[in-house]
Design a protein around this motif. Sequence first.
Motif, mmCIF file in Angstrom:
data_model
loop_
_atom_site.group_PDB
_atom_site.id
_atom_site.type_symbol
_atom_site.label_atom_id
_atom_site.label_comp_id
_atom_site.label_asym_id
_atom_site.label_seq_id
_atom_site.Cartn_x
_atom_site.Cartn_y
_atom_site.Cartn_z
ATOM 1 N N TYR A 406 0.830 -1.205 0.000
ATOM 2 C CA TYR A 406 0.000 0.000 0.000
ATOM 3 C C TYR A 406 0.866 1.257 0.000
ATOM 4 N N ALA A 407 2.012 1.177 0.644
ATOM 5 C CA ALA A 407 2.884 2.352 0.745
ATOM 6 C C ALA A 407 3.766 2.555 -0.473
ATOM 7 N N LYS A 408 4.274 1.458 -1.073
ATOM 8 C CA LYS A 408 5.352 1.624 -2.039
ATOM 9 C C LYS A 408 5.146 0.968 -3.403
ATOM 10 N N SER A 409 4.059 0.275 -3.624
ATOM 11 C CA SER A 409 3.873 -0.382 -4.919
ATOM 12 C C SER A 409 3.888 0.626 -6.064
ATOM 13 N N ARG A 410 4.510 0.214 -7.162
ATOM 14 C CA ARG A 410 4.520 1.066 -8.352
ATOM 15 C C ARG A 410 3.127 1.227 -8.950
ATOM 16 N N ASP A 411 2.222 0.301 -8.644
ATOM 17 C CA ASP A 411 0.852 0.430 -9.153
ATOM 18 C C ASP A 411 0.121 1.624 -8.552
ATOM 19 N N ASN A 412 0.618 2.161 -7.445
ATOM 20 C CA ASN A 412 0.020 3.388 -6.899
ATOM 21 C C ASN A 412 0.031 4.511 -7.924
ATOM 22 N N ALA A 413 1.091 4.559 -8.731
ATOM 23 C CA ALA A 413 1.232 5.607 -9.747
ATOM 24 C C ALA A 413 0.561 5.237 -11.057
ATOM 25 N N ARG A 414 0.146 3.980 -11.183
ATOM 26 C CA ARG A 414 -0.258 3.482 -12.490
ATOM 27 C C ARG A 414 -1.756 3.240 -12.629
ATOM 28 N N THR A 415 -2.530 3.488 -11.570
ATOM 29 C CA THR A 415 -3.980 3.404 -11.743
ATOM 30 C C THR A 415 -4.414 4.510 -12.703
ATOM 31 N N PRO A 416 -5.507 4.310 -13.422
ATOM 32 C CA PRO A 416 -5.883 5.267 -14.470
ATOM 33 C C PRO A 416 -6.087 6.693 -13.978
ATOM 34 N N MET A 417 -5.763 7.622 -14.861
ATOM 35 C CA MET A 417 -5.988 9.041 -14.611
ATOM 36 C C MET A 417 -7.475 9.270 -14.348
ATOM 37 N N GLN A 418 -7.750 10.117 -13.345
ATOM 38 C CA GLN A 418 -9.127 10.329 -12.909
ATOM 39 C C GLN A 418 -9.676 11.624 -13.513
ATOM 40 N N TRP A 419 -10.389 11.467 -14.644
ATOM 41 C CA TRP A 419 -10.848 12.619 -15.414
ATOM 42 C C TRP A 419 -12.174 13.190 -14.916
ATOM 43 N N ASP A 420 -13.105 12.307 -14.553
ATOM 44 C CA ASP A 420 -14.410 12.786 -14.103
ATOM 45 C C ASP A 420 -15.056 11.703 -13.240
ATOM 46 N N ASP A 421 -16.320 11.897 -12.872
ATOM 47 C CA ASP A 421 -16.977 10.943 -11.973
ATOM 48 C C ASP A 421 -17.826 9.915 -12.710
ATOM 49 N N SER A 422 -17.639 9.805 -14.021
ATOM 50 C CA SER A 422 -18.362 8.791 -14.782
ATOM 51 C C SER A 422 -17.677 7.434 -14.628
ATOM 52 N N CYS A 424 -15.407 4.367 -14.717
ATOM 53 C CA CYS A 424 -13.954 4.250 -14.958
ATOM 54 C C CYS A 424 -13.269 5.613 -15.025
ATOM 55 N N ALA A 425 -13.852 6.589 -14.369
ATOM 56 C CA ALA A 425 -13.259 7.928 -14.243
ATOM 57 C C ALA A 425 -13.048 8.620 -15.579
ATOM 58 N N GLY A 426 -13.772 8.186 -16.615
ATOM 59 C CA GLY A 426 -13.607 8.795 -17.931
ATOM 60 C C GLY A 426 -12.364 8.335 -18.655
ATOM 61 N N PHE A 427 -11.673 7.338 -18.094
ATOM 62 C CA PHE A 427 -10.432 6.847 -18.704
ATOM 63 C C PHE A 427 -10.700 5.964 -19.910
ATOM 64 N N THR A 428 -11.712 5.112 -19.829
ATOM 65 C CA THR A 428 -11.990 4.168 -20.909
ATOM 66 C C THR A 428 -13.472 3.831 -20.957
ATOM 67 N N ALA A 429 -13.921 3.479 -22.152
ATOM 68 C CA ALA A 429 -15.283 2.972 -22.304
ATOM 69 C C ALA A 429 -15.326 1.461 -22.100
ATOM 70 N N GLY A 430 -14.142 0.855 -22.010
ATOM 71 C CA GLY A 430 -14.048 -0.589 -21.812
ATOM 72 C C GLY A 430 -13.695 -0.943 -20.387
ATOM 73 N N ASN A 437 -8.789 3.813 -9.079
ATOM 74 C CA ASN A 437 -8.901 4.065 -7.642
ATOM 75 C C ASN A 437 -10.361 4.427 -7.324
ATOM 76 N N PRO A 438 -10.981 3.758 -6.352
ATOM 77 C CA PRO A 438 -12.402 4.010 -6.073
ATOM 78 C C PRO A 438 -12.738 5.448 -5.682
ATOM 79 N N ASN A 439 -11.731 6.234 -5.297
ATOM 80 C CA ASN A 439 -12.034 7.616 -4.871
ATOM 81 C C ASN A 439 -12.156 8.593 -6.038
ATOM 82 N N TYR A 440 -12.245 8.072 -7.271
ATOM 83 C CA TYR A 440 -12.292 8.968 -8.435
ATOM 84 C C TYR A 440 -13.538 9.855 -8.454
ATOM 85 N N ARG A 441 -14.596 9.434 -7.756
ATOM 86 C CA ARG A 441 -15.800 10.271 -7.745
ATOM 87 C C ARG A 441 -15.585 11.560 -6.966
#
Length: 559
Positions: A406-422, A424-430, A437-441
């Motif tokens: 939780y503190a140091k995984s590289r996946d912390n930086a690699r979750t999708p960019m959070q564009w909006d509250d739709s 998948c955060a507006g990152f993909t239609a797929g 990250n669930p806090n994208y809303r």
Amino acid sequence: MSGRTTERKPDRKWWQQAVVYQIYPRSFQDSNGDGIGDIQGIISRLDYLKELGIDAIWLSPVYRSPQDDNGYDISDYQDIDPMFGSLSDMEELIAEAKERGIRIIMDLVLNHTSDEHRWFQEAKKSRDNPYHDYYVWRDGVEGELPNDMEAAFGGPAWEWVPELQQYYFHQFSVKQPDLNWENEKVRREIYDMILWWMDKGVGGFRLDVIDQIAKEPDRRITANGPRLHEFIREMSRETFQKGDLITVGEAWGADPERAKLYSNPDGSEFSMVFQFEHIGLDQQEGKTKWDLAPLSLVKLKETLAKWQVELGGKGWNSLFWDNHDLPRIVSRWGDDGKYRTRSAKMLACVLHGMQGTPYIFQGEELGMTNVRFQDISHYRDIETLHLYEERVEAGYDRDDVMASIYAKSRDNARTPMQWDDSRCAGFTAGEPWIEVNPNYREINAAAQMADPDSVFRFYQKLVALRKEYPVFVDGRFELLFPEDEKIFAYTRTSGDTRLLVLANFSGEDAVCDLPKEWAEGQVLIHSCAGEDKEAGGRSGWKQGRLQPYEALMVLSGKG
């Protein structure tokens, strides 16, 4: 109090006044619904980056690759991997970015290639093949390694090739054979490739693990080999110096003296270097990054101040908290709960006031946080998965292992960019290649662009200040209160102009005794201004007390 200018001094390089934005393409924006970010997705978000105000995009690798190491295993330097698009998409990105005043910085991996690169495929055919000596080989007997060197990703650094009765050397994955920089033909191939990209219009290069190209495995030398700077100077002379580029070398083993060589103002090597001394301060001494330890603010200040002072006038710093390999800074050294917004602003204020070129990693400007997936099956990073398997097998408590992840995984930086509250955060239609990250809303670009007091708007203002006030580029650095365990404060001085950067690096009130001159200074930016507008953006500090994670910049002098 003028202080303002949009003019550069004749001897000032454009990249000294610039701010760079790093994009991890796989996670930035998907345009075709396959769940993986791509170049057309980046193009669709260029106006967002223009509004932020950045000057260049550092693009993590998009070259053709088997993706054994997330694109850092390149099979063709002069083509784009189909998962990201095509070469014509890349040319379109360069052109569209240029129209918006943004340059593209390519991520070059020159220490090694993929084992699927044409050069290595030829090199394995015979010892007499013209490409054989493009890589590092040693004669031997199967099972009797040339020496006991280990690869960075685990296991021996030597791999047996039965048909040649030889071992090849790899400092990283077995699928990433090291190039032989002693071979002049290899260097010429690399220089021609760099010139080809320069002709395409790129604005610079980030050089991955560049301090390891001059390895001497027989002497167990990997980083900082004897011919390292000779090779870099030759490359710079043959390529970089033929254009107005920004170049930054990644050098985990750099100290200030080496950094002065890398970033010599005469331009003989690179524009600057990434050094990582501050990045290891929250791990147990002598252990790995997974062995967590509290951050000492006193040590952090000492480390950053050392680089500021020692490179002042003799080199150039790169300034960063985050990148594709590091956890989110607001979760790491801020407070991603109650004070997420304020601590994200504080960390930005501290970094962007220093001398050097600031780098913003995608989502940092939103205060994006680390992710806490409940089960290891949700993680994708090979390093994280190996760590979990090794430690659980070794008898570590699972909860302790997950705490490190939780503190140091590289996946912390690699979750999708959070564009909006739709979805998948507006990152993909797929379905995204890694979960959002669930806090994208609550944390997303659309909401923050509509909020004048958001983290995004704070970063936007910091980027603009660097262009307005020469003291950010030219000012001499002086650390204040070096032993204070809550306050990070320093000044920058250029002629009659002085800049104060003052920050409370803690979740508690902090007492701060400053000279009276600063009480009359011009507040350029303040992390709490939107919370207390009636105080004129001076809340707390004027009375010698800072609120939790409060930060501000104050200008004093004639300009």
